[in-house]
Enzyme design. Sequence first.
Site, mmCIF file in Angstrom:
data_model
loop_
_atom_site.group_PDB
_atom_site.id
_atom_site.type_symbol
_atom_site.label_atom_id
_atom_site.label_comp_id
_atom_site.label_asym_id
_atom_site.label_seq_id
_atom_site.Cartn_x
_atom_site.Cartn_y
_atom_site.Cartn_z
ATOM 1 N N ASN A 214 6.589 14.117 5.036
ATOM 2 C CA ASN A 214 7.384 14.335 3.821
ATOM 3 C C ASN A 214 7.698 15.819 3.693
ATOM 4 O O ASN A 214 7.274 16.631 4.516
ATOM 5 C CB ASN A 214 6.650 13.784 2.589
ATOM 6 C CG ASN A 214 5.329 14.485 2.362
ATOM 7 O OD1 ASN A 214 5.299 15.688 2.112
ATOM 8 N ND2 ASN A 214 4.228 13.751 2.472
ATOM 9 N N LYS A 348 -5.992 6.435 -11.476
ATOM 10 C CA LYS A 348 -6.749 7.177 -10.473
ATOM 11 C C LYS A 348 -8.003 7.825 -11.043
ATOM 12 O O LYS A 348 -8.704 8.535 -10.340
ATOM 13 C CB LYS A 348 -5.857 8.227 -9.828
ATOM 14 C CG LYS A 348 -4.609 7.619 -9.174
ATOM 15 C CD LYS A 348 -4.028 8.552 -8.149
ATOM 16 C CE LYS A 348 -2.793 7.934 -7.527
ATOM 17 N NZ LYS A 348 -2.503 8.509 -6.211
HETATM 18 O O1 C5P Z 1 0.250 7.909 -6.055
HETATM 19 P P1 C5P Z 1 0.821 9.253 -5.882
HETATM 20 O O2 C5P Z 1 0.986 9.651 -4.435
HETATM 21 O O3 C5P Z 1 2.058 9.511 -6.656
HETATM 22 O O4 C5P Z 1 -0.296 10.214 -6.521
HETATM 23 C C1 C5P Z 1 -0.205 11.589 -6.446
HETATM 24 C C2 C5P Z 1 -1.552 12.187 -6.560
HETATM 25 O O5 C5P Z 1 -2.508 11.465 -5.796
HETATM 26 C C3 C5P Z 1 -1.573 13.575 -5.981
HETATM 27 O O6 C5P Z 1 -2.562 14.312 -6.675
HETATM 28 C C4 C5P Z 1 -1.945 13.325 -4.540
HETATM 29 O O7 C5P Z 1 -2.532 14.461 -3.954
HETATM 30 C C5 C5P Z 1 -2.927 12.204 -4.681
HETATM 31 N N1 C5P Z 1 -2.952 11.274 -3.544
HETATM 32 C C6 C5P Z 1 -4.054 11.226 -2.727
HETATM 33 N N2 C5P Z 1 -4.106 10.326 -1.701
HETATM 34 C C7 C5P Z 1 -3.086 9.475 -1.496
HETATM 35 C C8 C5P Z 1 -1.957 9.523 -2.311
HETATM 36 C C9 C5P Z 1 -1.918 10.434 -3.339
HETATM 37 O O8 C5P Z 1 -4.987 12.010 -2.909
HETATM 38 N N3 C5P Z 1 -3.162 8.622 -0.495
#
Ligand code: C5P
Length: 404
Positions: A214, A348
């Site tokens: 990304n 989360k």
């Molecule tokens: O679900 P999403 O990717 O939008 O969530 C973003 C948050 O979750 C960020 O703080 C990102 O660093 C963390 N994240 C993570 N592991 C993942 C996906 C997201 O720690 N696999």
Amino acid sequence: MAPVSGRLGAKRILLIVSGGIAAYKALELIRLLRAEGAAVTPLLSANAARFVTPLALQALAESKVYSDLFSLTDESEMGHIQLSRAADLLVVAPASADLLARMAAGLADDLAATVLLATDKPVLIAPAMNVRMWEHPATQANIATLAARGVRRVGPDEGPMACNEFGFGRMAEPPAILGAIIACLAAGPLAGRHALVTSGPTHEPIDPVRYLANRSSGRQGHAIAAALAALGARVSLISGPVALPDPPGVAVTRVETARQMLAACQAALPADLAVFAAAVADWRVEREAGSKIKKSPGAPPPSLSLTPNPDILATIASPGPLRPRLVVGFAAETDALAENAAAKRARKNADWIVANDVSPATGIMGGARNTVRLLTASGAEDWPDLPKTEVAARLARRIAEALA
Ligand code: C5P
């Protein structure tokens, strides 16, 4: 002998005394510093020696007094460069208008100015001068120049002056200068805390040469790691592939995939706080090809079957003995920012969520600025558009307050 147990035990202060009637207060300052356990080395400018004697300084400091008089012994015992570096802090009290001007201009025309130009240590000034001299645009410009270079300042105070005028220009009183010295030398508010920070994208391999990725640059996460370190925290930064230098004073572990990032985070625990700024890939290719996937003429393109990556934030934030006290997540959204961020905070188990709109028009992804909304248990706060370094500094300060 100074006590080793005071608030400044074992700290070394180079006290530069420049000319002016306030030089007599340097004697009291030395007495206060010694009582707090500091070792004080006085450095007297030629003009200061008219107001206070080297003998008095030497007796109170129980130290050799350096002065402008060129001395072969001084140079062989301790040259001016070494003198400028052998202290934890350089204090200029009083700091005359003349010495401030020479500091601002970068002159090295006497021992005090030379040492101040050569030092790599923090500098604290306690200006003392007539009110007109203090208010003069030249002095104010010099003060601004020095502040921009990180020179700390205490005073001047307002009050009657030796020259029978009244206004700002009196040197701060020795107890106030002592307080400023203690603040300069205090470790930051996050001293003794361990911070875990994730940053950058992850790369999820398709085959040995291809990967899913990304657009994250890692700038925000790296700036947060640097800001936490600047407040005294011990920082473990777990970073995906980025083209950024390691932040100073931060222990960096470089990883590629989400699973490696999770393993590195778990290995770094326990931590007092964690900030998950990485843009972790939500999915990885279910079966990574062991060799480069070949295209064969006439054959359809391969289909990639994806599987979810572990959620690092949700894993580390789940209740348990190793959960950091404060867990901060990010929510990079292109739609319905507020609703999605609030839902993410709950889902989360994060304490705070830093939400930002990463629609391409905002230029945030990969850019140098960020507009964020901070979501905590007590509500939402919209921060103005700021450089990512400033978002980081604000967040670090908020974290320090929350853990205080
Ligand atoms: O679900 P999403 O990717 O939008 O969530 C973003 C948050 O979750 C960020 O703080 C990102 O660093 C963390 N994240 C993570 N592991 C993942 C996906 C997201 O720690 N696999």
